[in-house]
Each structure stands twice: as structure tokens, then as C-alpha cells.
Design an enzyme around this catalytic site. Structure first.
Site, PDB file in Angstrom:
ATOM      1  N   LYS A 111      -6.571  58.378  41.434  1.00 18.02           N
ATOM      2  CA  LYS A 111      -7.644  58.648  40.474  1.00 18.02           C
ATOM      3  C   LYS A 111      -7.180  59.733  39.506  1.00 18.02           C
ATOM      4  CE  LYS A 111     -11.278  61.383  40.563  1.00 18.02           C
ATOM      5  NZ  LYS A 111     -11.285  61.779  39.142  1.00 18.02           N
ATOM      6  N   GLY A 163      -5.675  70.145  41.337  1.00 21.72           N
ATOM      7  CA  GLY A 163      -6.824  70.567  40.536  1.00 21.72           C
ATOM      8  C   GLY A 163      -7.187  72.002  40.827  1.00 21.72           C
ATOM      9  N   SER A 164      -8.442  72.320  40.644  1.00 24.32           N
ATOM     10  CA  SER A 164      -8.877  73.713  40.783  1.00 24.32           C
ATOM     11  C   SER A 164      -9.081  74.095  42.255  1.00 24.32           C
ATOM     12  CB  SER A 164     -10.178  73.921  40.013  1.00 24.32           C
ATOM     13  OG  SER A 164     -11.173  73.101  40.575  1.00 24.32           O
ATOM     14  N   CYS A 220      -0.468  74.605  35.537  1.00 24.21           N
ATOM     15  CA  CYS A 220      -0.857  75.266  36.780  1.00 24.21           C
ATOM     16  C   CYS A 220       0.082  76.428  37.108  1.00 24.21           C
ATOM     17  CB  CYS A 220      -0.880  74.272  37.921  1.00 24.21           C
ATOM     18  SG  CYS A 220       0.667  73.394  38.084  1.00 24.21           S
ATOM     19  N   GLU A 321      -7.488  82.754  36.658  1.00 24.43           N
ATOM     20  CA  GLU A 321      -6.753  81.739  35.914  1.00 24.43           C
ATOM     21  C   GLU A 321      -7.588  81.328  34.702  1.00 24.43           C
ATOM     22  OE1 GLU A 321      -6.562  77.751  37.588  1.00 24.43           O
ATOM     23  OE2 GLU A 321      -4.451  77.692  37.046  1.00 24.43           O
TER      24      GLU A 321
HETATM   25  P1  NAD Z   1     -10.815  69.972  38.760  1.00 20.01           P
HETATM   26  O1  NAD Z   1     -10.713  70.571  40.112  1.00 20.01           O
HETATM   27  O2  NAD Z   1     -12.061  70.149  37.992  1.00 20.01           O
HETATM   28  O3  NAD Z   1     -10.609  68.385  38.835  1.00 20.01           O
HETATM   29  C1  NAD Z   1      -9.466  67.822  39.449  1.00 20.01           C
HETATM   30  C2  NAD Z   1      -9.798  66.415  39.923  1.00 20.01           C
HETATM   31  O4  NAD Z   1     -10.760  66.471  40.962  1.00 20.01           O
HETATM   32  C3  NAD Z   1     -10.381  65.484  38.853  1.00 20.01           C
HETATM   33  O5  NAD Z   1      -9.795  64.218  39.005  1.00 20.01           O
HETATM   34  C4  NAD Z   1     -11.850  65.447  39.205  1.00 20.01           C
HETATM   35  O6  NAD Z   1     -12.489  64.249  38.815  1.00 20.01           O
HETATM   36  C5  NAD Z   1     -11.801  65.535  40.723  1.00 20.01           C
HETATM   37  N1  NAD Z   1     -13.018  66.046  41.375  1.00 20.01           N
HETATM   38  C6  NAD Z   1     -14.001  66.816  40.835  1.00 20.01           C
HETATM   39  N2  NAD Z   1     -14.919  67.113  41.800  1.00 20.01           N
HETATM   40  C7  NAD Z   1     -14.504  66.510  42.944  1.00 20.01           C
HETATM   41  C8  NAD Z   1     -15.012  66.457  44.275  1.00 20.01           C
HETATM   42  N3  NAD Z   1     -16.131  67.088  44.618  1.00 20.01           N
HETATM   43  N4  NAD Z   1     -14.305  65.776  45.200  1.00 20.01           N
HETATM   44  C9  NAD Z   1     -13.157  65.158  44.873  1.00 20.01           C
HETATM   45  N5  NAD Z   1     -12.627  65.155  43.643  1.00 20.01           N
HETATM   46  C10 NAD Z   1     -13.299  65.829  42.684  1.00 20.01           C
HETATM   47  O7  NAD Z   1      -9.562  70.529  37.969  1.00 20.01           O
HETATM   48  P2  NAD Z   1      -9.165  70.252  36.443  1.00 20.01           P
HETATM   49  O8  NAD Z   1     -10.120  70.973  35.566  1.00 20.01           O
HETATM   50  O9  NAD Z   1      -8.957  68.804  36.237  1.00 20.01           O
HETATM   51  O10 NAD Z   1      -7.729  70.934  36.373  1.00 20.01           O
HETATM   52  C11 NAD Z   1      -7.548  72.300  36.160  1.00 20.01           C
HETATM   53  C12 NAD Z   1      -7.163  73.000  37.439  1.00 20.01           C
HETATM   54  O11 NAD Z   1      -6.132  72.300  38.132  1.00 20.01           O
HETATM   55  C13 NAD Z   1      -6.626  74.370  37.209  1.00 20.01           C
HETATM   56  O12 NAD Z   1      -7.183  75.248  38.148  1.00 20.01           O
HETATM   57  C14 NAD Z   1      -5.149  74.222  37.467  1.00 20.01           C
HETATM   58  O13 NAD Z   1      -4.495  75.364  37.859  1.00 20.01           O
HETATM   59  C15 NAD Z   1      -5.107  73.190  38.518  1.00 20.01           C
HETATM   60  N6  NAD Z   1      -3.807  72.513  38.539  1.00 20.01           N
HETATM   61  C16 NAD Z   1      -2.926  72.725  39.580  1.00 20.01           C
HETATM   62  C17 NAD Z   1      -1.679  72.116  39.589  1.00 20.01           C
HETATM   63  C18 NAD Z   1      -0.672  72.339  40.690  1.00 20.01           C
HETATM   64  O14 NAD Z   1       0.252  71.547  40.826  1.00 20.01           O
HETATM   65  N7  NAD Z   1      -0.800  73.376  41.481  1.00 20.01           N
HETATM   66  C19 NAD Z   1      -1.328  71.282  38.555  1.00 20.01           C
HETATM   67  C20 NAD Z   1      -2.241  71.099  37.532  1.00 20.01           C
HETATM   68  C21 NAD Z   1      -3.470  71.702  37.537  1.00 20.01           C
END
Ligand code: NAD
Length: 416
Positions: A111, A163-164, A220, A321
């Protein structure tokens, strides 16, 4: 997998354009990222027939009747695995997650973020053309609800999340409350770059301006805190100011192949970045460059490259961040102080050390609490090197041999 890699390369321009349309990544960068995806499929294609088990000799002797026990460790795939990704480098996450999983014999449901679904859906056509059997690689679209369905699904054996931190926690909870599936978490960071007074100044300046501002800081592993040794701080900060000012002229249309800096991905991200800047202004932080939306763009979420000098270590700008083009700089006197400042964070994704003293580079790298360290460079993920965080930047590793181990289960067998 090799055929898919060739198809990805052949369609790179179209895939990159779709990514750029969705989240504003400059076309030049999006094209490079698509190329990296192909390299992860090539790397893991080579692994598919090189996943050995182990065999141990019979260690039972005459005392148990001479009938020794032969021992085998077998590796098996986990089954159906899932990936949930953030929007900043969607294609890279396809390479990090799907390539090792299928090389290990699993099937995959991926996804992409709801903010960057287009390029990934177009990849689906290439998966079909490459000849994967139906059902081996699947793409689903959707936001939090779809992500939650994957994380809590009873028949999914592993979820690899990028993600976050806040969402990562929810994924872990959903996995625990459902079938206790395996989880790997690649989360955020507030990574530090340490610039010592014996560093090559030009190298350190380029890395902490141009390389930091890649993807408008929406990286990230972005080294968003720069710690510079007091004796060179004035020259270094002047150099950074000049470079940030020059780079603000490169803000432009992401679909223009010449553009280096695009907008941030969307309104919510823009408002988030601006809220940090507004708070910084209210508390009278020293904005050496930027601090506003770009005055040269009437439309679009363009934020000026921003440099903040010496914010208090307790300010949100210094600790949280931001995920935008905002760099904070602080000074240190001694190596000990630099390491303590760098490690004084809940995160631990990346770090960088700028010095011409190799023994310092090695011992400082060792003491930095981070999953990846670049010496005289920004750490660059590549297929051979495991990537992932420590502390609240998550756990598990993607890429390298460790990356494929995350998609394998071992089974021990004894034979008399
Ligand atoms: P996010 O956590 O908002 O979303 C990430 C993904 O999770 C999306 O696909 C979203 O649809 C999904 N999601 C949202 N709520 C969910 C839930 N309750 N259960 C399961 N999935 C859910 O993050 P973002 O805004 O897309 O990305 C930014 C963040 O990602 C930043 O904090 C960044 O540091 C981090 N990031 C980390 C890396 C790494 O490799 N460490 C790489 C890129 C981004």
C-alpha cells in the site's frame, strides 16, 4: 525480477512523472529514485537461489547408544507479507520491501501512501508484463483504514512499515492485537551531522545545504541538526547562509527537469512546516535564512530553504522532526559534547561526521546512536547495506542480506 528491473528502467520517465504529479518531487530526483528501485530488484534477484540453511554434525556419542542426532536449520518464506509506505520515496520502498520478500518466496501486498498512489499503480502493469504469476505482487490503494486492515489482517504474516512514529505505534498495536504478525518499523528521525574543525569545509557545506535540501528536506534520514565546532562556526555558518540563499533560487516547478527544489508534498505538510516556523518566530529564534513561504510563488506549497542558528535545545524546532527544508545549527566545543548533543534525542536513524581525522571518524561513528553513519558524506542507502533505525526510529532492517532475513523463518529439524 530481472525482467521487472529492465521494465522499470525502460518506463522510468513515465513512472517518475506520475510520482512527481502526485507529491511534487522534482522530476530529476523522482527519475533517480525509480532507477534505484530497479537496482534493488536486480540485487535481490541474485539472492533468490542463494538462501542457504545450516547442517550440524552428530555430536552424540556412544553414551546415547551411538545413534547420533543430525541437525538441520531450514529457511522458509513467511507467506503473505504486506508493506505500508510513506509518500516521500514511494518507489524506494517498493525496492526495499517487495524485492527481498519475493526473492525469499513470499507474496506481497503493498500500500503506497494515499498522497502518492499514481506511480505505484502504474508499476502494477509492469509486474504483469514481467510475467509474475497473478497474486504474487499486489497493490492496494487507500489511507489509514486500508493500512489498519493490513496491519490487523489475520492471514498476513509480516508487515513492513515506513512512516511516522505515531502511525508505527498503531501498526505495532494492530499486529499485536490480531495474529502477532512480525513487524518492522522504519520511522522518523532528527538526525545530527557533526562538523569538526579539521573537516574539509567545502565538503561539509555542500552536504549540509544541497544534500540536506534534497526532496525539500522530506527525507527520513535528513540530517536536520548540524553541530559545528565553535572554532570554525562563524565561517561555517556564513558559508551555509550563502548556499541556502543561492539554493532558494532553485525553487520551481517540479515537472521542469532543471528544478532542484520543489514544493512540500501537500497542504497538511505545508501547514505543519509553517507551524514550526511561526512558533520559531514567536519565540524570537535566529532565522539566518528563510522562515517563510516563498514570495516568488503565488501558488503551490513552496517553503523557502530555512536556516535557524542556535535554537535552545528544548525548542520544538530543535527536538522534533519537521520533515521540511528547515535546518538548525548549534555549536559545540569538544568531541564529548558533540556526541552527547547528537545522541540527546529519542530518535536514532542516521548521523554524519565531517573530519579529516580517520581515527576520530571511526570512534565517533561507533558512539553515535544511529542505524547509519556517513563519514564526510550523507549516508546513502544502497542495495548491499542494511538500513533502519535504533531507539524510536524503529527496528528491523531493509536492504542487504539482513533485509532478506526479515522475510524468512527458520525451522530446526533433528533426525536420528
Ligand atoms: P504516516 O505515518 O502518516 O503514513 C505512512 C503510511 O501509513 C501511509 O501509507 C498511511 O496511509 C498509513 N497509515 C496511516 N494511518 C494508519 C494506521 N492507523 N494503520 C496503518 N497504516 C496507516 O507518515 P507519512 O506522513 O506518510 O510520512 C512521513 C513520516 O514517515 C515521517 O515521520 C518520516 O520520517 C517517516 N519516514 C521514515 C522513513 C524511514 O525509512 N525511516 C522513510 C520515509 C519516511
Amino acid at each position: 525480477m530481472l525482467k521487472l528491473a529492465d521494465l522499470i528502467d525502460a518506463h522510468a520517465a513515465r513512472l517518475a512523472r506520475l510520482e512527481s504529479l502526485a507529491m511534487g518531487q522534482p522530476l530529476s530526483l523522482a527519475t533517480a529514485v525509480v532507477g534505484q528501485t530497479a537496482s534493488y530488484f536486480r540485487y535481490y534477484a541474485g539472492f533468490a537461489d542463494k538462501i542457504p540453511g545450516q547442517v550440524f554434525p552428530d555430536d552424540h556419542g556412544a553414551e546415547d547408544g551411538g545413534g547420533g542426532v543430525y541437525k538441520i536449520v531450514q529457511c522458509s518464506p513467511l507467506g503473505v507479507c504486506a508493506g505500508i509506505a510513506s509518500w516521500n520515496f514511494s518507489f524506494l520502498y517498493v525496492g526495499w520491501k517487495i524485492a527481498p520478500a519475493i526473492a525469499a518466496g513470499n507474496t506481497f501486498v503493498f500500500k503506497a501512501s494515499e498522497k502518492s498512489p499514481l506511480g505505484i499503480l502504474a508499476l502494477g502493469e509492469l509486474i504483469v508484463q514481467a510475467g509474475f504469476p497473478p497474486g504474487v505482487v499486489n497493490f492496494v490503494s487507500g489511507g489509514a483504514i486500508t493500512g489498519h486492515l493490513l496491519a490487523s489482517h489475520m492471514k498476513i504474516a509480516k508487515v513492513a512499515f515506513t512512516g511516522s512514529v505515531a502511525t508505527g505505534r498503531k501498526v505495532q498495536v494492530a499486529a499485536a492485537k490480531s495474529n502477532l504478525k512480525k513487524v518492522s518499523l522504519e520511522l522518523g528521525g532528527k538526525s545530527a551531522a557533526l562538523v569538526f574543525d579539521d573537516a574539509d569545509l567545502d565538503t561539509a557545506l555542500t552536504a549540509n545545504s544541497q544534500a540536506f535540501l534534497l526532496n525539500s528536506g522530506q527525507v527520513c534520514a535528513a540530517l536536520s541538526r548540524v553541530l559545528v565546532q565553535e572554532s570554525i562556526a562563524s565561517a561555517f555558518i556564513d558559508g551555509l547562509k550563502a548556499r541556502f540563499q543561492a539554493l532558494s533560487n532553485t525553487l520551481g516547478d517540479p515537472l521542469d527537469a532543471q528544478t532542484f527544489l520543489g514544493p512540500v508534498a501537500e497542504r497538511a505538510q505545508f501547514e505543519r512546516v509553517m507551524s514550526f516556523l511561526d512558533e520559531g518566530k514567536k519565540t524570537n529564534l535566529d532565522f539566518a535564512v528563510g522562515g517563510d513561504r516563498s514570495s516568488r510563488h503565488e501558488r503551490g506549497f513552496f517553503v523557502e530553504p530555512t536556516l535557524v542558528v542556535d535554537p535552545p535545545v528544548t525548542s520544538r524546532l530543535y527536538t522534533e522532526e519537521i520533515f521540511g527544508p528547515v535546518l538548525v545549527v548549534k555549536t559545540f566545543r569538544t568531541e564529548e559534547e558533540a556526541i552527547a548533543l547528537a545522541n540527546d534525542t529519542a530518535y536514532g536513524l542516521a548521523a554524519a561526521v565531517y573530519t579529516t581525522n580517520i581515527s576520530r571518524a571511526l570512534h565517533v561513528s561507533k558512539r553515535l546512536e544511529a542505524g547509519a553513519v556517513g563519514v564526510n558524506m550523507v549516508f546513502q542507502p544502497t542495495p548491499q547495506l542494511p538500513f533502519g533505525g535504533v531507539k524510536q526510529s524503529g527496528y528491523g532492517r531493509e536492504a542487504g542480506e539482513e533485509g532478506i532475513r526479515e522475510y524468512l523463518e527458520t525451522k530446526s529439524i533433528t533426525i536420528r
